[in-house]
Scaffold this motif. Structure first.
Motif, PDB file in Angstrom:
ATOM      1  N   ALA A  40     -56.971 -35.830 -46.685  1.00 54.77           N
ATOM      2  CA  ALA A  40     -55.762 -36.645 -46.830  1.00 54.77           C
ATOM      3  C   ALA A  40     -56.015 -38.108 -46.470  1.00 54.77           C
ATOM      4  CB  ALA A  40     -54.646 -36.079 -45.960  1.00 54.77           C
ATOM      5  N   LYS A  41     -56.918 -38.341 -45.521  1.00 56.10           N
ATOM      6  CA  LYS A  41     -57.208 -39.715 -45.085  1.00 56.10           C
ATOM      7  C   LYS A  41     -57.835 -40.548 -46.193  1.00 56.10           C
ATOM      8  CE  LYS A  41     -57.724 -38.595 -40.177  1.00 56.10           C
ATOM      9  NZ  LYS A  41     -58.683 -38.423 -39.069  1.00 56.10           N
ATOM     10  N   ILE A  42     -58.581 -39.912 -47.089  1.00 50.65           N
ATOM     11  CA  ILE A  42     -59.238 -40.667 -48.154  1.00 50.65           C
ATOM     12  C   ILE A  42     -58.497 -40.560 -49.482  1.00 50.65           C
ATOM     13  CG2 ILE A  42     -61.499 -40.470 -47.061  1.00 50.65           C
ATOM     14  CD1 ILE A  42     -62.197 -38.279 -49.057  1.00 50.65           C
ATOM     15  N   ALA A  43     -57.370 -39.824 -49.492  1.00 50.64           N
ATOM     16  CA  ALA A  43     -56.583 -39.694 -50.722  1.00 50.64           C
ATOM     17  C   ALA A  43     -55.975 -41.047 -51.098  1.00 50.64           C
ATOM     18  CB  ALA A  43     -55.478 -38.658 -50.533  1.00 50.64           C
ATOM     19  N   SER A  44     -56.030 -41.385 -52.371  1.00 44.96           N
ATOM     20  CA  SER A  44     -55.526 -42.679 -52.845  1.00 44.96           C
ATOM     21  C   SER A  44     -54.193 -42.555 -53.571  1.00 44.96           C
ATOM     22  CB  SER A  44     -56.553 -43.325 -53.782  1.00 44.96           C
ATOM     23  OG  SER A  44     -56.817 -42.471 -54.892  1.00 44.96           O
ATOM     24  N   THR A  45     -53.667 -41.331 -53.686  1.00 41.69           N
ATOM     25  CA  THR A  45     -52.417 -41.109 -54.412  1.00 41.69           C
ATOM     26  C   THR A  45     -51.207 -41.206 -53.479  1.00 41.69           C
ATOM     27  OG1 THR A  45     -52.678 -38.734 -54.051  1.00 41.69           O
ATOM     28  CG2 THR A  45     -53.520 -39.632 -56.121  1.00 41.69           C
ATOM     29  N   ASP A  46     -50.021 -41.213 -54.080  1.00 37.13           N
ATOM     30  CA  ASP A  46     -48.783 -41.298 -53.294  1.00 37.13           C
ATOM     31  C   ASP A  46     -48.410 -39.967 -52.655  1.00 37.13           C
ATOM     32  OD1 ASP A  46     -48.432 -43.979 -53.853  1.00 37.13           O
ATOM     33  OD2 ASP A  46     -47.198 -43.600 -55.626  1.00 37.13           O
ATOM     34  N   TYR A  47     -48.921 -38.879 -53.202  1.00 31.78           N
ATOM     35  CA  TYR A  47     -48.527 -37.553 -52.727  1.00 31.78           C
ATOM     36  C   TYR A  47     -49.736 -36.731 -52.297  1.00 31.78           C
ATOM     37  CZ  TYR A  47     -44.124 -38.772 -54.956  1.00 31.78           C
ATOM     38  OH  TYR A  47     -42.958 -39.410 -55.296  1.00 31.78           O
ATOM     39  N   ILE A  48     -49.503 -35.887 -51.300  1.00 31.79           N
ATOM     40  CA  ILE A  48     -50.515 -34.943 -50.827  1.00 31.79           C
ATOM     41  C   ILE A  48     -50.116 -33.549 -51.325  1.00 31.79           C
ATOM     42  CG2 ILE A  48     -51.623 -33.888 -48.825  1.00 31.79           C
ATOM     43  CD1 ILE A  48     -52.323 -36.816 -49.121  1.00 31.79           C
ATOM     44  N   VAL A  49     -50.975 -32.952 -52.128  1.00 27.94           N
ATOM     45  CA  VAL A  49     -50.782 -31.580 -52.579  1.00 27.94           C
ATOM     46  C   VAL A  49     -51.753 -30.699 -51.817  1.00 27.94           C
ATOM     47  CG1 VAL A  49     -50.972 -29.970 -54.512  1.00 27.94           C
ATOM     48  CG2 VAL A  49     -49.989 -32.231 -54.884  1.00 27.94           C
ATOM     49  N   TYR A  50     -51.222 -29.673 -51.189  1.00 24.81           N
ATOM     50  CA  TYR A  50     -52.027 -28.765 -50.373  1.00 24.81           C
ATOM     51  C   TYR A  50     -52.011 -27.385 -51.006  1.00 24.81           C
ATOM     52  CZ  TYR A  50     -52.775 -25.466 -46.499  1.00 24.81           C
ATOM     53  OH  TYR A  50     -53.203 -24.432 -45.713  1.00 24.81           O
ATOM     54  N   ALA A  51     -53.191 -26.809 -51.172  1.00 25.16           N
ATOM     55  CA  ALA A  51     -53.285 -25.479 -51.774  1.00 25.16           C
ATOM     56  C   ALA A  51     -54.457 -24.734 -51.165  1.00 25.16           C
ATOM     57  CB  ALA A  51     -53.465 -25.595 -53.282  1.00 25.16           C
ATOM     58  N   HIS A  52     -54.487 -23.429 -51.380  1.00 29.91           N
ATOM     59  CA  HIS A  52     -55.581 -22.609 -50.888  1.00 29.91           C
ATOM     60  C   HIS A  52     -56.604 -22.346 -51.992  1.00 29.91           C
ATOM     61  CE1 HIS A  52     -53.635 -22.056 -47.121  1.00 29.91           C
ATOM     62  NE2 HIS A  52     -52.611 -21.406 -47.614  1.00 29.91           N
ATOM     63  N   ASP A  53     -57.758 -21.857 -51.591  1.00 31.14           N
ATOM     64  CA  ASP A  53     -58.816 -21.615 -52.564  1.00 31.14           C
ATOM     65  C   ASP A  53     -58.664 -20.293 -53.302  1.00 31.14           C
ATOM     66  OD1 ASP A  53     -59.384 -19.931 -50.501  1.00 31.14           O
ATOM     67  OD2 ASP A  53     -61.418 -20.641 -50.139  1.00 31.14           O
ATOM     68  N   ASP A  54     -57.598 -19.549 -53.018  1.00 35.35           N
ATOM     69  CA  ASP A  54     -57.362 -18.300 -53.732  1.00 35.35           C
ATOM     70  C   ASP A  54     -56.125 -18.396 -54.628  1.00 35.35           C
ATOM     71  OD1 ASP A  54     -55.461 -18.348 -51.772  1.00 35.35           O
ATOM     72  OD2 ASP A  54     -55.990 -16.443 -50.855  1.00 35.35           O
ATOM     73  N   PHE A  55     -55.795 -19.609 -55.081  1.00 38.92           N
ATOM     74  CA  PHE A  55     -54.692 -19.840 -56.005  1.00 38.92           C
ATOM     75  C   PHE A  55     -55.215 -20.111 -57.417  1.00 38.92           C
ATOM     76  CE2 PHE A  55     -51.632 -21.806 -52.636  1.00 38.92           C
ATOM     77  CZ  PHE A  55     -51.304 -20.538 -52.198  1.00 38.92           C
ATOM     78  N   TYR A  56     -54.480 -19.601 -58.381  1.00 38.53           N
ATOM     79  CA  TYR A  56     -54.667 -19.963 -59.786  1.00 38.53           C
ATOM     80  C   TYR A  56     -53.376 -20.630 -60.232  1.00 38.53           C
ATOM     81  CZ  TYR A  56     -55.176 -19.293 -64.888  1.00 38.53           C
ATOM     82  OH  TYR A  56     -55.246 -19.479 -66.244  1.00 38.53           O
ATOM     83  N   PHE A  57     -53.433 -21.926 -60.545  1.00 39.50           N
ATOM     84  CA  PHE A  57     -52.227 -22.671 -60.894  1.00 39.50           C
ATOM     85  C   PHE A  57     -51.825 -22.395 -62.341  1.00 39.50           C
ATOM     86  CE2 PHE A  57     -53.282 -24.811 -57.061  1.00 39.50           C
ATOM     87  CZ  PHE A  57     -52.115 -25.407 -56.609  1.00 39.50           C
ATOM     88  N   LEU A  58     -50.574 -22.002 -62.529  1.00 37.64           N
ATOM     89  CA  LEU A  58     -50.069 -21.723 -63.869  1.00 37.64           C
ATOM     90  C   LEU A  58     -49.641 -23.015 -64.568  1.00 37.64           C
ATOM     91  CD1 LEU A  58     -48.334 -18.461 -62.848  1.00 37.64           C
ATOM     92  CD2 LEU A  58     -49.809 -18.668 -64.835  1.00 37.64           C
TER      93      LEU A  58
END
Length: 221
Positions: free
Chosen positions: A10-28
């Motif tokens: 998050a400290k190096i993210a350059s976007t306006d929003y932080i999206v947090y997810a796990h490594d066992d997700f498949y995004f639809l």
């Protein structure tokens, strides 16, 4: 751990929003567009939005529990037929918050190593900052394979589970004076249908009885 890893990213993210997810997700498909649509309706950045989990979560729809038996075609052919309502509270992950708000509360609290308990702790920090929109978006769906990594961790690390519950739940109780379950029930109103911004919890007899139970548990710890 999850907390330190996400904070570092998050400290190096350059976007306006932080999206947090796990490594066992498949995004639809269109998960991001559904979040964007929700954000555009809001007047400010004081919100915490989460998605909806398929399989191990809100929606029971089995398309496999490993990469090897995952029926991707079945999922993609049928997910649009799944209609799930928006709900109060959150699923913790996936979630999206504005980076300014994330920074204001310090992101995840790293005492919750490796991660259990850090999500409700973040929500309570956001609550204390004045956030009252905690919304699970029904159309923002991820397929959840079921915490495969942490399940393996729990099997081998006996320090994570204690006689009084998980290590994270004990840290939360000692930090805030009430349990995660109490917070979800009386503050976030978790699992109920979304009806708008939340209010301060109603201090009923049940509220005080459950709070007393929390205090007894805290004393025993």
């Amino acid at each position: 751990g999850i907390t330190g890893g996400v904070n570092t990213g998050a400290k190096i993210a350059s976007t306006d929003y932080i999206v947090y997810a796990h490594d066992d997700f498949y995004f639809l498909p269109e998960w991001d567009l559904n979040w964007i649509s929700e954000i555009k309706k809001l007047k400010n950045n004081y919100f915490y939005l989460s998605g909806t989990m398929v399989q191990n979560g809100q929606i029971n729809y089995d398309c496999g529990d490993t990469l090897e038996n995952f029926d991707e075609q079945k999922l993609l052919s049928n997910y649009k037929n799944i209609n799930y309502h928006d709900f109060q509270g959150s699923t913790w992950a996936p979630h999206i918050v504005h980076k300014n708000l994330w920074n204001r509360v310090g992101g995840f609290s790293e005492e919750f190593f490796p991660g259990t308990g850090s999500d409700p702790d973040l929500n309570l920090k956001l609550w204390n900052e004045g956030v009252r929109i905690f919304k699970g978006v029904g159309k923002c769906m991820v397929y959840h394979f079921g915490s495969i990594v942490t399940r393996k961790k729990f099997k081998h690390d006996k320090s994570i589970i204690t006689d009084s519950g998980s290590k994270g739940s004990k840290i939360f109780l000692k930090k805030w004076g009430f349990s995660i379950k109490f917070f979800k029930k009386y503050y976030l109103k978790s699992k109920t249908k979304y009806e708008g911004p939340l209010n301060e919890p109603k201090k009923t007899l049940n509220y005080f009885l459950d709070l007393l139970i929390c205090k007894i548990r805290l004393f025993l710890i």
